[in-house]
Design an enzyme around this catalytic site. Structure first.
Site, PDB file in Angstrom:
ATOM      1  N   CYS A   2      31.354  32.306  23.742  1.00 52.93           N
ATOM      2  CA  CYS A   2      30.522  31.710  22.685  1.00 52.93           C
ATOM      3  C   CYS A   2      31.107  30.380  22.227  1.00 52.93           C
ATOM      4  O   CYS A   2      32.286  30.112  22.395  1.00 52.93           O
ATOM      5  CB  CYS A   2      30.440  32.640  21.485  1.00 52.93           C
ATOM      6  SG  CYS A   2      29.798  34.259  21.883  1.00 52.93           S
ATOM      7  N   ARG A  27      30.387  25.905  28.429  1.00 50.64           N
ATOM      8  CA  ARG A  27      31.019  27.214  28.291  1.00 50.64           C
ATOM      9  C   ARG A  27      30.099  28.343  28.729  1.00 50.64           C
ATOM     10  O   ARG A  27      30.524  29.491  28.851  1.00 50.64           O
ATOM     11  CB  ARG A  27      31.449  27.455  26.830  1.00 50.64           C
ATOM     12  CG  ARG A  27      32.471  26.476  26.303  1.00 50.64           C
ATOM     13  CD  ARG A  27      32.492  26.451  24.782  1.00 50.64           C
ATOM     14  NE  ARG A  27      32.980  27.663  24.199  1.00 50.64           N
ATOM     15  CZ  ARG A  27      34.264  27.862  23.854  1.00 50.64           C
ATOM     16  NH1 ARG A  27      35.142  26.923  24.096  1.00 50.64           N
ATOM     17  NH2 ARG A  27      34.651  28.982  23.288  1.00 50.64           N
ATOM     18  N   TRP A  74      27.451  33.818  24.147  1.00 52.37           N
ATOM     19  CA  TRP A  74      27.694  34.407  25.474  1.00 52.37           C
ATOM     20  C   TRP A  74      27.750  35.907  25.199  1.00 52.37           C
ATOM     21  O   TRP A  74      28.749  36.405  24.667  1.00 52.37           O
ATOM     22  CB  TRP A  74      28.993  33.892  26.051  1.00 52.37           C
ATOM     23  CG  TRP A  74      29.426  34.566  27.321  1.00 52.37           C
ATOM     24  CD1 TRP A  74      30.260  35.637  27.436  1.00 52.37           C
ATOM     25  CD2 TRP A  74      29.033  34.247  28.653  1.00 52.37           C
ATOM     26  NE1 TRP A  74      30.403  36.005  28.759  1.00 52.37           N
ATOM     27  CE2 TRP A  74      29.668  35.160  29.525  1.00 52.37           C
ATOM     28  CE3 TRP A  74      28.210  33.286  29.205  1.00 52.37           C
ATOM     29  CZ2 TRP A  74      29.508  35.129  30.906  1.00 52.37           C
ATOM     30  CZ3 TRP A  74      28.056  33.241  30.589  1.00 52.37           C
ATOM     31  CH2 TRP A  74      28.693  34.156  31.424  1.00 52.37           C
ATOM     32  N   ASN A 100      32.862  34.163  17.599  1.00 47.96           N
ATOM     33  CA  ASN A 100      33.200  34.184  19.023  1.00 47.96           C
ATOM     34  C   ASN A 100      34.305  35.230  19.169  1.00 47.96           C
ATOM     35  O   ASN A 100      35.338  35.125  18.518  1.00 47.96           O
ATOM     36  CB  ASN A 100      33.697  32.805  19.474  1.00 47.96           C
ATOM     37  CG  ASN A 100      34.174  32.823  20.918  1.00 47.96           C
ATOM     38  OD1 ASN A 100      33.792  33.710  21.693  1.00 47.96           O
ATOM     39  ND2 ASN A 100      35.026  31.869  21.291  1.00 47.96           N
ATOM     40  N   GLY A 101      34.081  36.241  19.981  1.00 46.01           N
ATOM     41  CA  GLY A 101      35.108  37.273  20.178  1.00 46.01           C
ATOM     42  C   GLY A 101      34.468  38.645  20.201  1.00 46.01           C
ATOM     43  O   GLY A 101      33.260  38.788  20.415  1.00 46.01           O
ATOM     44  N   GLU A 481      41.814  38.919  49.535  1.00 44.14           N
ATOM     45  CA  GLU A 481      41.397  37.991  48.469  1.00 44.14           C
ATOM     46  C   GLU A 481      42.217  36.709  48.537  1.00 44.14           C
ATOM     47  O   GLU A 481      41.687  35.608  48.378  1.00 44.14           O
ATOM     48  CB  GLU A 481      41.543  38.663  47.096  1.00 44.14           C
ATOM     49  CG  GLU A 481      41.273  37.757  45.914  1.00 44.14           C
ATOM     50  CD  GLU A 481      39.891  37.099  45.924  1.00 44.14           C
ATOM     51  OE1 GLU A 481      39.015  37.501  46.718  1.00 44.14           O
ATOM     52  OE2 GLU A 481      39.692  36.125  45.170  1.00 44.14           O
ATOM     53  N   LYS A 485      40.545  32.938  48.910  1.00 43.98           N
ATOM     54  CA  LYS A 485      40.847  31.862  47.953  1.00 43.98           C
ATOM     55  C   LYS A 485      41.296  30.607  48.691  1.00 43.98           C
ATOM     56  O   LYS A 485      40.837  29.504  48.441  1.00 43.98           O
ATOM     57  CB  LYS A 485      41.922  32.319  46.966  1.00 43.98           C
ATOM     58  CG  LYS A 485      41.428  33.254  45.894  1.00 43.98           C
ATOM     59  CD  LYS A 485      40.713  32.579  44.753  1.00 43.98           C
ATOM     60  CE  LYS A 485      39.216  32.614  44.724  1.00 43.98           C
ATOM     61  NZ  LYS A 485      38.441  33.733  45.078  1.00 43.98           N
ATOM     62  N   GLU A 488      38.373  29.062  50.897  1.00 44.20           N
ATOM     63  CA  GLU A 488      37.155  28.514  50.276  1.00 44.20           C
ATOM     64  C   GLU A 488      37.424  27.257  49.456  1.00 44.20           C
ATOM     65  O   GLU A 488      36.496  26.497  49.210  1.00 44.20           O
ATOM     66  CB  GLU A 488      36.453  29.563  49.421  1.00 44.20           C
ATOM     67  CG  GLU A 488      37.161  29.977  48.154  1.00 44.20           C
ATOM     68  CD  GLU A 488      36.305  30.901  47.303  1.00 44.20           C
ATOM     69  OE1 GLU A 488      35.071  30.747  47.270  1.00 44.20           O
ATOM     70  OE2 GLU A 488      36.863  31.802  46.673  1.00 44.20           O
ATOM     71  N   HIS A 504      48.726  44.745  67.463  1.00 42.45           N
ATOM     72  CA  HIS A 504      47.579  45.090  68.313  1.00 42.45           C
ATOM     73  C   HIS A 504      46.763  43.858  68.687  1.00 42.45           C
ATOM     74  O   HIS A 504      45.591  43.969  69.034  1.00 42.45           O
ATOM     75  CB  HIS A 504      46.706  46.133  67.602  1.00 42.45           C
ATOM     76  CG  HIS A 504      47.453  47.390  67.319  1.00 42.45           C
ATOM     77  ND1 HIS A 504      47.753  48.321  68.300  1.00 42.45           N
ATOM     78  CD2 HIS A 504      48.031  47.853  66.188  1.00 42.45           C
ATOM     79  CE1 HIS A 504      48.465  49.305  67.780  1.00 42.45           C
ATOM     80  NE2 HIS A 504      48.636  49.060  66.485  1.00 42.45           N
ATOM     81  N   LYS A 603      28.087  28.897  43.096  1.00 45.78           N
ATOM     82  CA  LYS A 603      28.758  29.866  42.214  1.00 45.78           C
ATOM     83  C   LYS A 603      28.044  31.216  42.277  1.00 45.78           C
ATOM     84  O   LYS A 603      28.674  32.242  42.209  1.00 45.78           O
ATOM     85  CB  LYS A 603      28.768  29.356  40.770  1.00 45.78           C
ATOM     86  CG  LYS A 603      29.492  30.292  39.799  1.00 45.78           C
ATOM     87  CD  LYS A 603      30.924  30.525  40.215  1.00 45.78           C
ATOM     88  CE  LYS A 603      31.624  31.549  39.353  1.00 45.78           C
ATOM     89  NZ  LYS A 603      32.963  31.934  39.885  1.00 45.78           N
TER      90      LYS A 603
HETATM   91  C1  AGP Z   1      34.493  33.974  45.018  1.00 49.02           C
HETATM   92  O1  AGP Z   1      35.647  33.140  44.978  1.00 49.02           O
HETATM   93  C2  AGP Z   1      33.389  33.388  45.821  1.00 49.02           C
HETATM   94  N1  AGP Z   1      32.926  32.212  45.168  1.00 49.02           N
HETATM   95  C3  AGP Z   1      32.286  34.333  46.236  1.00 49.02           C
HETATM   96  O2  AGP Z   1      32.826  35.099  47.267  1.00 49.02           O
HETATM   97  C4  AGP Z   1      31.738  35.316  45.171  1.00 49.02           C
HETATM   98  O3  AGP Z   1      32.732  36.246  44.844  1.00 49.02           O
HETATM   99  C5  AGP Z   1      30.534  36.075  45.777  1.00 49.02           C
HETATM  100  O4  AGP Z   1      29.530  35.130  46.037  1.00 49.02           O
HETATM  101  C6  AGP Z   1      29.994  37.174  44.865  1.00 49.02           C
HETATM  102  O5  AGP Z   1      29.513  36.610  43.684  1.00 49.02           O
HETATM  103  P1  AGP Z   1      29.179  37.606  42.456  1.00 49.02           P
HETATM  104  O6  AGP Z   1      30.463  38.259  42.078  1.00 49.02           O
HETATM  105  O7  AGP Z   1      28.625  36.724  41.385  1.00 49.02           O
HETATM  106  O8  AGP Z   1      28.183  38.620  42.950  1.00 49.02           O
END
Ligand code: AGP
Length: 608
Positions: A2, A27, A74, A100-101, A481, A485, A488, A504, A603
């Site tokens: 928020c 935000r 938010w 906010n909180g 993960e 990171k 990407e 293997h 995103k």
């Molecule tokens: C995460 O770093 C990526 N940008 C991407 O893999 C993301 O996690 C994926 O598109 C899923 O998005 P969501 O969690 O909003 O469903």
């Protein structure tokens, strides 16, 4: 999260409040509103949706009042709606408050106030602040706010106005930011600096437990607990507006990596009891959880990797079989789920098309669906049978960090809930995990305090075209993960492998000095992981290990060890991933990549 703004001065407050809210749009929010003291009344206008919707509602009806507060919401408690938007008022309309909180004990207070005749207009936790200050007000707004603050628990930045004291704003903060802008014949309040930069660069930054009283000619800061005056140093803002949105960080991704202690604290808040997870928090009846004989976790990308960690943890603690599926695969493979399956869909945005389609397929097959999402009122949240919100706040950078670690905490709490219902853990074992969860925010903060080594390592890997991540058990899920990171945002090809799988085939790719990042947090398989380190070292690899403090074994074989604090094995992923997030970040910066908006990515992937 928020956004709050406030103005007290000589000019009409409405345009200043609206401009301030626009500066806080980055935000993320789902509704907005303002309140102004005007002709001895409190004038409020608020609307679900973007500021443009509020602007339309303001059309033509703009009071001249010179004291006011504003808010972009938010949602946490209560879905996005006009009624749930801030500001909130008491029954008589004498007060208005923005917040906010998360007020952790709002339900008991709401019940008590309702029993005393207070009528509530919203589903929010915030509204209790307006009714409480009304109940306590006896001609002194500061004193009434002090009593309110002494009673509530949780996190808050809040601002109050009162028609009986039309010349002031009273603001308090605990765990949510508030800054005061110091002007000439006017003063400002905001959650974040961008909202006041157009007016002044002289600020007070409120700290936890402080209360500020703003009038046009003065700002006094006191202890909210005792009322004792607090002397504040003026903080001169040097940032430009864009830098200010990142709170001084170079990128949103780095800001969000550093927001993880708060994201974890907020996600854990109100979900643990001394004897374990608060089962009600999941929104699923214990009786229903007891009938579950399979869990299917479905997600995409980083959320999928959170699901992989979830599998290890739920199977370890609750002894129920877990399958984890990429959503785009699950939805087309006629999945074997039924009424006794708990399908957990994980999605930061709650709008990922494949994940939403998977949710619908699971429901079509009769499964119970629990959503783990960061956006209140998102499509996934609306269509699931129950929702566990991660309260990480808006995640702006495309690369998910704070949402991911908050998803891990959600997995850990889900695993605890299932273990409690299935009685697969002793009370001591549950207590150990609960204590460990509560320590995580501070432990992540400790990891973040030591980023120098990671930055140096990023210079060692930034020029490589291929990097490997290896691990065993839940470390393998974290390796997945870490690889994503790095891929990407730095565009370095990175591959995660089960450490036991190297011989293997993949071992053929290990060449002189190639970076191999080894997750080594799991005591139970540490010896085997160390053998894998020796395997790749023997072929010339440069090994960066991530290990728990105090486990010296791997130190003898790795080229460099990034240690994270000791914790329960099932909690280790939350700590182990932080150096990997930073490694990806610093590598991407070193390669001059667009960290917050990497090429080809969005995103939220709302198309198939
Ligand atoms: C995460 O770093 C990526 N940008 C991407 O893999 C993301 O996690 C994926 O598109 C899923 O998005 P969501 O969690 O909003 O469903």
């Amino acid at each position: 999260m928020c956004g709050i703004v406030g103005y007290v001065g000589e000019k009409p407050a409405v345009p200043i409040l609206m401009a301030g809210l626009q500066k806080l749009e980055y935000r993320g929010y789902d509704s907005a509103g303002i309140a102004v003291v005007d002709q001895e009344a409190i004038w409020v206008k608020k609307a679900m949706g973007k500021l443009a919707v509020l602007e339309d509602r303001l059309n033509g009806t703009r009071p001249d009042g010179v004291v006011g507060i504003g808010h972009t919401r938010w949602a946490t408690h209560g879905r996005p709606s006009d009624e749930n938007s801030h500001p909130h008022q008491d029954g008589r309309g004498d007060f208005a408050v923005v917040h906010n909180g998360i007020i952790e004990n709002y339900l008991t207070i709401k019940q008590r106030l309702a029993a005393a005749g207070h009528v509530f207009a919203s589903e929010t936790d915030t509204e209790i602040l307006a009714h409480l200050v009304e109940a306590y007000y006896d001609g002194n707004l500061e004193a009434a706010v002090q009593r309110v603050v002494s009673e509530i628990t949780g996190s808050y930045a809040a601002a109050f106005i009162c028609r009986h004291e039309p010349e002031k704003i009273v603001a308090v903060r605990k765990d949510s930011p508030l800054v005061i802008g110091l002007g000439q014949g006017e003063n400002f309040l905001a959650s974040d600096i961008p909202a006041i930069l157009n007016h002044t660069r002289k600020t007070y930054v409120l700290t936890d437990g402080e209360m500020a009283v703003l009038t046009r000619d003065a700002v006094t800061v006191k202890s909210a607990a005792t009322g004792a005056p607090v002397s504040k140093e003026i903080f001169e803002v040097k940032w430009d507006a864009v830098a200010a949105e990142k709170a001084g960080f170079d990128h949103f991704m780095l800001k969000e990596i550093f927001e993880q202690p708060k994201a974890l604290r907020d996600t854990i808040t109100g979900r643990l009891t001394p004897t374990g997870a608060d089962l009600a928090a999941l929104g699923l009846e214990p009786a229903l959880l007891a009938q579950i004989n399979q869990v299917a976790i479905v997600a995409c990308g980083t959320a999928y990797h959170a699901g992989l960690v979830g599998k290890y943890i739920i199977e370890a603690l609750a002894r129920v079989p877990v399958v984890v599926d990429i959503a785009s695969e699950f939805r087309y493979r006629n999945p074997m789920v039924n009424e006794q399956t708990l399908v957990v869909v994980v999605s930061q945005s709650g709008e990922t098309a494949d994940t939403l389609a998977a949710l619908r397929e699971a429901k079509r097959k009769g499964a119970k669906v629990l959503a783990v999402t960061n956006v209140v009122g998102s499509s996934v949240a609306r269509e699931a049978d129950a929702v566990f919100y991660t309260w990480a706040g808006p995640e702006i950078a495309v690369a998910s960090t704070k949402a991911y670690t908050s998803q891990l905490v959600a997995m850990q709490i889900l695993a605890l809930s299932l273990a409690q219902v299935r009685q697969t853990l002793t009370p001591d074992a549950i207590g150990e995990i609960v204590a460990g969860l509560k320590r995580l925010p501070a432990q992540v903060a400790a990891v973040l305090a030591g980023t120098g080594t990671v930055k140096a390592i990023s210079n060692r890997i930034k020029d490589w075209d291929n990097v490997f991540f290896i691990g065993r058990g839940v470390d393998y899920a974290v390796a997945m993960e870490g690889a994503l990171k790095l891929k990407e945002i730095s565009y370095i090809h990175a591959e995660a492998y089960a450490a036991g799988e190297l011989k293997h085939g993949t071992l053929a790719l290990i060449t002189e000095h190639i970076p191999v990042i080894t997750l080594a947090t799991q005591e139970q398989v540490l010896e085997k992981t160390v053998s894998n380190v020796q395997e790749v070292r023997a072929r010339g690899a440069y090994v960066i290990a991530v290990a728990l403090a105090g486990n010296e074994t791997v130190n003898e074989y790795a080229d460099v060890v990034l240690t994270v604090p000791q914790t329960h094995p099932v909690l280790a992923p939350v700590l182990a991933v932080v150096p990997l997030q930073l490694l990806a970040y610093y590598s991407a910066v070193a390669r001059d990549c667009d960290v917050d908006k990497p090429r080809n990515l969005a995103k939220s992937v709302t198309v198939e």
